[in-house]
Write a protein that holds these residues in place. Structure first.
Motif, PDB file in Angstrom:
ATOM      1  N   GLN A  40      34.751  60.165  15.895  1.00  0.00           N
ATOM      2  CA  GLN A  40      34.575  61.084  14.770  1.00  0.00           C
ATOM      3  C   GLN A  40      35.947  61.270  14.150  1.00  0.00           C
ATOM      4  O   GLN A  40      36.704  62.166  14.512  1.00  0.00           O
ATOM      5  N   ALA A  41      36.277  60.417  13.198  1.00  0.00           N
ATOM      6  CA  ALA A  41      37.661  60.248  12.778  1.00  0.00           C
ATOM      7  C   ALA A  41      38.122  61.291  11.768  1.00  0.00           C
ATOM      8  O   ALA A  41      39.287  61.696  11.789  1.00  0.00           O
ATOM      9  N   HIS A  42      37.223  61.711  10.859  1.00  0.00           N
ATOM     10  CA  HIS A  42      37.622  62.616   9.785  1.00  0.00           C
ATOM     11  C   HIS A  42      36.489  63.577   9.480  1.00  0.00           C
ATOM     12  O   HIS A  42      35.315  63.307   9.790  1.00  0.00           O
ATOM     13  N   ILE A  95      44.480  51.842  16.233  1.00  0.00           N
ATOM     14  CA  ILE A  95      43.973  51.735  14.867  1.00  0.00           C
ATOM     15  C   ILE A  95      44.405  52.973  14.077  1.00  0.00           C
ATOM     16  O   ILE A  95      44.692  54.023  14.660  1.00  0.00           O
ATOM     17  N   ALA A  96      44.467  52.813  12.770  1.00  0.00           N
ATOM     18  CA  ALA A  96      44.729  53.939  11.875  1.00  0.00           C
ATOM     19  C   ALA A  96      43.548  54.092  10.945  1.00  0.00           C
ATOM     20  O   ALA A  96      42.909  53.105  10.554  1.00  0.00           O
ATOM     21  N   THR A  97      43.252  55.337  10.567  1.00  0.00           N
ATOM     22  CA  THR A  97      42.159  55.617   9.643  1.00  0.00           C
ATOM     23  C   THR A  97      42.652  56.568   8.556  1.00  0.00           C
ATOM     24  O   THR A  97      43.577  57.362   8.768  1.00  0.00           O
ATOM     25  N   GLY A  98      42.028  56.487   7.389  1.00  0.00           N
ATOM     26  CA  GLY A  98      42.319  57.406   6.298  1.00  0.00           C
ATOM     27  C   GLY A  98      41.036  57.823   5.622  1.00  0.00           C
ATOM     28  O   GLY A  98      40.072  57.048   5.565  1.00  0.00           O
ATOM     29  N   GLY A  99      41.013  59.051   5.105  1.00  0.00           N
ATOM     30  CA  GLY A  99      39.747  59.538   4.569  1.00  0.00           C
ATOM     31  C   GLY A  99      39.877  60.478   3.388  1.00  0.00           C
ATOM     32  O   GLY A  99      40.968  60.740   2.870  1.00  0.00           O
ATOM     33  N   GLY A 124      31.988  59.781   8.340  1.00  0.00           N
ATOM     34  CA  GLY A 124      33.165  60.336   8.998  1.00  0.00           C
ATOM     35  C   GLY A 124      33.551  59.626  10.272  1.00  0.00           C
ATOM     36  O   GLY A 124      34.496  60.046  10.951  1.00  0.00           O
ATOM     37  N   GLN A 125      32.854  58.539  10.590  1.00  0.00           N
ATOM     38  CA  GLN A 125      33.078  57.860  11.857  1.00  0.00           C
ATOM     39  C   GLN A 125      33.748  56.502  11.674  1.00  0.00           C
ATOM     40  O   GLN A 125      33.578  55.828  10.658  1.00  0.00           O
ATOM     41  N   ALA A 126      34.495  56.133  12.711  1.00  0.00           N
ATOM     42  CA  ALA A 126      34.952  54.764  12.897  1.00  0.00           C
ATOM     43  C   ALA A 126      34.312  54.254  14.182  1.00  0.00           C
ATOM     44  O   ALA A 126      34.216  55.004  15.163  1.00  0.00           O
ATOM     45  N   LYS A 127      33.858  53.022  14.153  1.00  0.00           N
ATOM     46  CA  LYS A 127      33.198  52.455  15.328  1.00  0.00           C
ATOM     47  C   LYS A 127      33.812  51.120  15.684  1.00  0.00           C
ATOM     48  O   LYS A 127      34.298  50.387  14.813  1.00  0.00           O
ATOM     49  N   ILE A 128      33.780  50.817  16.974  1.00  0.00           N
ATOM     50  CA  ILE A 128      34.268  49.534  17.470  1.00  0.00           C
ATOM     51  C   ILE A 128      33.113  48.827  18.164  1.00  0.00           C
ATOM     52  O   ILE A 128      32.415  49.424  18.994  1.00  0.00           O
ATOM     53  N   PHE A 129      32.935  47.558  17.812  1.00  0.00           N
ATOM     54  CA  PHE A 129      31.865  46.744  18.378  1.00  0.00           C
ATOM     55  C   PHE A 129      32.465  45.540  19.101  1.00  0.00           C
ATOM     56  O   PHE A 129      33.379  44.897  18.582  1.00  0.00           O
ATOM     57  N   ASP A 130      31.931  45.262  20.285  1.00  0.00           N
ATOM     58  CA  ASP A 130      32.286  44.047  21.017  1.00  0.00           C
ATOM     59  C   ASP A 130      31.074  43.124  20.950  1.00  0.00           C
ATOM     60  O   ASP A 130      30.032  43.401  21.546  1.00  0.00           O
TER      61      ASP A 130
END
Length: 203
Positions: free
Chosen positions: A118-120, A137-141, A95-101
């Motif tokens: 915690q995107a969805h 960003i956009a997310t779909g679930g 259910g998560q989206a993460k961003i890494f540098d």
């Protein structure tokens, strides 16, 4: 051209040759669900696997450059930012989206997430960076929702989270089944397309 396989392999092809791949990597232990070339540092691509890892590759190297244990569950997509060569977003069945540098200093062999969203309420099957707005960003679930996130509008960590989280600026409803794919338009910052298991396409 690079392809991902259900056997955990990644294959590099020269489309001018008819026979065999010119390189095969077998570092993932489960299905590789997607690969993505960087549009900024065009020599690199990343892979997302159901083994919970994102790997960074240079097609001239026999092994991956970096392995990131991004999620504890199946990763459905990992994408380089179209604006920053060292920034990657991933989404997964947790259910998560993460961003890494990738530039972030760390005592570990891999970077910690710079942001966890915690995107969805269900699995996050897809995400996409806005081509015009670097922090969107956009997310779909599987919850049939599409959400748009502004990573500049950072929420402070709660008692149950470690990293800051982005702010949801839009919730788009309409699909009757899970959203399989979202993609921002190349020529407009506010055009978003989606495809769903309800067999419909929406703009």
């Amino acid at each position: 051209m690079v392809t991902a396989g259900g056997d955990g392999s990644i294959r590099l092809w020269d489309i001018t040759l008819n026979d065999h791949p010119i390189r095969v990597w077998r570092e993932h232990t489960r299905e590789v669900y997607g690969v993505h070339w960087s549009n900024v540092n065009k020599i690199l691509f990343c892979s997302a696997s159901w083994d919970g890892s994102v790997r960074i590759w240079n097609p001239e190297r026999p092994h991956s450059l970096k392995a990131i244990p991004a999620h504890q569950n199946c990763i459905y997509q990992a994408l380089f930012s179209p604006h920053e060569a060292d920034v990657i977003a991933s989404c997964a069945s947790d259910g998560q989206a993460k961003i890494f540098d990738l530039r972030a200093p760390t005592a570990l062999q891999y970077p910690a997430p710079a942001m966890t969203i915690q995107a969805h309420s269900g699995e996050v099957l897809t995400l996409d960076w806005n081509k015009w707005q670097p922090y969107i960003i956009a997310t779909g679930g599987t919850d049939r929702m599409i959400r748009v996130w502004d990573c500049r509008m950072v929420k402070n960590p709660s008692s149950t989270t470690i990293q800051p989280a982005a702010t949801c600026t839009k919730e788009l409803m309409g699909h009757e089944y899970a959203v399989r794919k979202v993609q921002w338009g190349n020529f407009s910052p506010d055009k978003l397309a989606s495809a769903s298991y309800d067999m419909s396409f929406r703009m």
